[in-house]
Design an enzyme around this catalytic site. Structure first.
Site, mmCIF file in Angstrom:
data_model
loop_
_atom_site.group_PDB
_atom_site.id
_atom_site.type_symbol
_atom_site.label_atom_id
_atom_site.label_comp_id
_atom_site.label_asym_id
_atom_site.label_seq_id
_atom_site.Cartn_x
_atom_site.Cartn_y
_atom_site.Cartn_z
ATOM 1 N N LYS A 22 0.856 -1.208 0.000
ATOM 2 C CA LYS A 22 0.000 0.000 0.000
ATOM 3 C C LYS A 22 0.888 1.253 0.000
ATOM 4 C CE LYS A 22 -1.681 1.607 4.048
ATOM 5 N NZ LYS A 22 -1.395 3.027 4.337
ATOM 6 N N ASN A 23 1.891 1.271 0.881
ATOM 7 C CA ASN A 23 2.713 2.478 1.011
ATOM 8 C C ASN A 23 3.752 2.620 -0.093
ATOM 9 O OD1 ASN A 23 1.166 2.955 3.212
ATOM 10 N ND2 ASN A 23 2.750 2.517 4.730
ATOM 11 N N CYS A 117 -4.361 12.489 12.658
ATOM 12 C CA CYS A 117 -5.194 11.288 12.688
ATOM 13 C C CYS A 117 -5.053 10.700 14.091
ATOM 14 C CB CYS A 117 -4.766 10.303 11.613
ATOM 15 S SG CYS A 117 -3.187 9.543 11.971
ATOM 16 N N ARG A 122 0.744 14.564 12.795
ATOM 17 C CA ARG A 122 1.123 14.332 11.385
ATOM 18 C C ARG A 122 1.438 15.639 10.632
ATOM 19 N NH1 ARG A 122 -0.798 9.132 10.179
ATOM 20 N NH2 ARG A 122 0.836 9.089 8.592
ATOM 21 N N ASP A 307 5.045 0.670 12.033
ATOM 22 C CA ASP A 307 3.822 0.055 11.504
ATOM 23 C C ASP A 307 3.726 -1.430 11.840
ATOM 24 O OD1 ASP A 307 4.493 2.069 8.678
ATOM 25 O OD2 ASP A 307 3.078 2.476 10.292
ATOM 26 N N ARG A 399 -8.561 -0.619 4.616
ATOM 27 C CA ARG A 399 -7.693 0.408 4.010
ATOM 28 C C ARG A 399 -6.341 -0.192 3.635
ATOM 29 N NH1 ARG A 399 -6.346 5.074 7.406
ATOM 30 N NH2 ARG A 399 -5.220 5.473 5.482
HETATM 31 C C1 EPZ Z 1 4.379 7.229 6.481
HETATM 32 O O1 EPZ Z 1 3.558 8.256 6.990
HETATM 33 C C2 EPZ Z 1 3.502 5.994 6.341
HETATM 34 N N1 EPZ Z 1 2.385 6.268 5.435
HETATM 35 C C3 EPZ Z 1 2.962 5.567 7.703
HETATM 36 O O2 EPZ Z 1 2.224 4.369 7.532
HETATM 37 C C4 EPZ Z 1 4.150 5.290 8.610
HETATM 38 O O3 EPZ Z 1 3.695 4.942 9.898
HETATM 39 C C5 EPZ Z 1 5.049 6.512 8.707
HETATM 40 O O4 EPZ Z 1 5.444 6.954 7.384
HETATM 41 C C6 EPZ Z 1 6.290 6.165 9.508
HETATM 42 O O5 EPZ Z 1 7.280 7.063 9.350
HETATM 43 C C7 EPZ Z 1 2.585 6.154 4.100
HETATM 44 O O6 EPZ Z 1 3.665 5.867 3.620
HETATM 45 C C8 EPZ Z 1 1.394 6.417 3.230
HETATM 46 P P1 EPZ Z 1 6.368 10.569 8.509
HETATM 47 P P2 EPZ Z 1 4.147 9.768 6.983
HETATM 48 O O7 EPZ Z 1 6.273 11.856 7.758
HETATM 49 O O8 EPZ Z 1 5.034 9.987 5.845
HETATM 50 C C9 EPZ Z 1 6.980 13.555 12.201
HETATM 51 C C10 EPZ Z 1 0.413 2.908 7.836
HETATM 52 O O9 EPZ Z 1 -0.007 2.355 8.843
HETATM 53 N N2 EPZ Z 1 7.007 14.576 11.127
HETATM 54 O O10 EPZ Z 1 7.518 9.666 8.241
HETATM 55 O O11 EPZ Z 1 2.986 10.692 7.188
HETATM 56 C C11 EPZ Z 1 5.586 12.994 12.331
HETATM 57 O O12 EPZ Z 1 4.829 13.758 13.246
HETATM 58 C C12 EPZ Z 1 0.826 4.357 7.877
HETATM 59 O O13 EPZ Z 1 0.566 2.350 6.715
HETATM 60 C C13 EPZ Z 1 7.265 15.907 11.447
HETATM 61 O O14 EPZ Z 1 7.488 16.229 12.605
HETATM 62 O O15 EPZ Z 1 5.029 9.753 8.318
HETATM 63 C C14 EPZ Z 1 5.796 11.610 12.829
HETATM 64 O O16 EPZ Z 1 5.897 11.673 14.238
HETATM 65 C C15 EPZ Z 1 0.541 4.969 9.240
HETATM 66 N N3 EPZ Z 1 7.266 16.827 10.443
HETATM 67 C C16 EPZ Z 1 7.162 11.216 12.244
HETATM 68 O O17 EPZ Z 1 7.790 12.439 11.834
HETATM 69 C C17 EPZ Z 1 7.008 16.483 9.142
HETATM 70 O O18 EPZ Z 1 7.029 17.367 8.262
HETATM 71 C C18 EPZ Z 1 7.071 10.295 11.035
HETATM 72 O O19 EPZ Z 1 6.279 10.926 10.068
HETATM 73 C C19 EPZ Z 1 6.744 15.139 8.840
HETATM 74 C C20 EPZ Z 1 6.745 14.203 9.849
#
Ligand code: EPZ
Length: 421
Positions: A22-23, A117, A122, A307, A399
């Site tokens: 999915k990702n 969420c 996020r 995850d 999902r």
């Molecule tokens: C991706 O989400 C995945 N989703 C998530 O999978 C996964 O848990 C996550 O990465 C892990 O890192 C997809 O790929 C579609 P991040 P993403 O930006 O990109 C902080 C699932 O279950 N952060 O890597 O939105 C943020 O708050 C889903 O399949 C900032 O502070 O995650 C979080 O604590 C859930 N500023 C951490 O970094 C930013 O600009 C990781 O976020 C961006 C993120």
């Protein structure tokens, strides 16, 4: 609303074919925006609700999107605007992945600011600051991100991400493919899905180096052409079913996946007493006689994936001892804890650490799902629990997991999906 009812206590035994990730598929589909030619994806998890949401968004923009079995074909020639509206984006945060490609192709994009969420706030600050470094003017109004290129082209830049954001890295790479000159991004996400995206973009004519390392270099090109690309395996689905084998003391052959993309997780699973044997095009996972406690700390790839944290916690509820599970990625990713405790688990939370004291057995119960991975951890607990477990709100599962009940039933699980009022 549909629910799943599981009668636990059976050791699973069988073979599960792992779907495309999915990702991986979501950013890949957004990459098709970067060309007017057909982009075809094989091994796409087209029956996932998230894939349907993204198909709807791409069609709203003017793309042609066709799902035929596990093949997805996208043609973005007909895009006639670059607005991704709130009522579509709110259904799936990953819709933000259209921002970078729309900006790269049209010089402008208006995308609803994705809300938080259940698992956390996020934010997307890393993405927005990176786009500004490429020469984009970003304004936020009425809940929308309005991105507009200053001048007539994005300019190559050198930008270090404050955190290695997974979709942030993907958005910035797609934004930079046509930028003038060379772009260097430091402290990028190293997830295999990012590598899959870069491999696909390079097959479309992009010039991207360093995928999978902390630094990615992109040499801007004038245009991209179509391609046919096979979506990589869903390592999170594979890890989930590996726990299903371990928690029931069974044996599952996971087909159409690879050992390499799961290494931190596999190492922890082996420490818990399960055996993991690589075989052609997959893995065989067998539960041990006893489940041993294992301490977990979630980290960006190649560390232990956040995850897979909820799934591993389900396993640790039945370990012969205490496990410490530390969640370092999201601020609120322990919502499965109260539900697991309702099934007889003994878990206490201290800040971002869950102390999981193993218990001899779990009891089935009606439980409520709150997010994709929390939902599936309850299914896993239900497979091992005595009695029936009813998992409500299973739209979360739909999902991210294709035909979950069918795949588990084929391994001997007593699991039925029922539509409730
Ligand atoms: C991706 O989400 C995945 N989703 C998530 O999978 C996964 O848990 C996550 O990465 C892990 O890192 C997809 O790929 C579609 P991040 P993403 O930006 O990109 C902080 C699932 O279950 N952060 O890597 O939105 C943020 O708050 C889903 O399949 C900032 O502070 O995650 C979080 O604590 C859930 N500023 C951490 O970094 C930013 O600009 C990781 O976020 C961006 C993120």
């Amino acid at each position: 609303m549909d629910k799943i009812i599981i009668t636990g206590g059976k050791a699973l035994d069988g073979k599960i074919s792992i779907s495309g990730g999915k990702n991986a598929a979501l950013p890949l589909m957004c990459a098709a925006i970067l060309t007017e030619e057909d982009v075809v994806f094989e091994n796409a998890p087209t029956s996932l609700a998230d894939m349907d949401s993204l198909k709807h968004l791409l069609e709203h923009l003017g793309c042609e999107v066709e799902f035929i079995g596990s093949k997805a074909r996208i043609n973005a020639k007909g895009i006639h605007h670059y607005n991704a509206p709130y009522d579509i984006v709110r259904k799936m945060r990953a819709s933000i992945l259209v921002l970078g490609p729309l900006l790269a192709r049209f010089g402008e994009a208006v995308v609803s600011y994705p809300g938080g969420c259940a698992i956390g706030a996020r934010p997307i600050d890393v993405t927005l600051k990176g786009l500004e470094a490429l020469g984009t003017e970003i304004t936020l109004d009425n809940g929308y991100v309005h991105a507009k290129v200053k001048g007539d082209q994005l300019q190559g830049t050198h930008y270090t991400l404050a955190v290695p954001s997974w979709t942030g890295t993907e958005n910035l790479i797609m934004a930079a493919v046509f930028a003038n000159g060379t772009t260097v991004f430091e402290n990028v996400a190293r997830e295999p899905e990012v590598v899959d995206l870069c491999n696909c973009l390079n097959s479309m004519g992009a010039k991207i180096e360093g995928a999978g390392t902390p630094t990615i270099t992109i040499h801007g090109v004038d245009r991209l052409h179509g391609t046919t690309h096979t979506v990589m395996t869903d390592r999170l689905e594979a890890g989930t079913y590996a726990v299903a084998a371990a928690i029931t003391g069974g044996r599952i052959h996971l087909d159409n996946t690879t050992h390499e993309v799961l290494h931190a997780f596999t190492e922890s699973l082996q420490r818990s007493g399960a055996s993991v044997t690589p075989v052609d095009n997959g893995l065989i996972v067998e539960g041990g006689n006893e489940i041993q406690p294992v301490d977990i700390i979630t980290e960006p790839y190649p560390g232990f994936a956040t995850d897979l944290q909820a799934q591993m916690m389900a396993l640790m509820t039945l370990a012969k001892g205490t496990s410490l599970i530390t969640e370092t990625i999201f601020e609120n990713r322990f919502m499965h804890v109260p539900e697991l405790n309702r099934m007889g688990a003994n878990i206490t939370i201290q800040g971002n650490i869950a102390v999981v004291r193993g218990v001899p057995s779990l009891q089935g119960a009606p439980v409520m799902a709150t997010d994709l991975r929390a939902s599936v951890s309850m299914v896993l607990a239900g497979l091992a629990a005595k009695g029936d477990t009813t998992v409500n709100r299973i739209y979360h599962l739909d999902r991210g997991y294709e035909r979950l009940d069918e795949k588990l039933k084929a391994c001997g699980a007593t699991i039925i999906r029922s539509c409730s009022d």
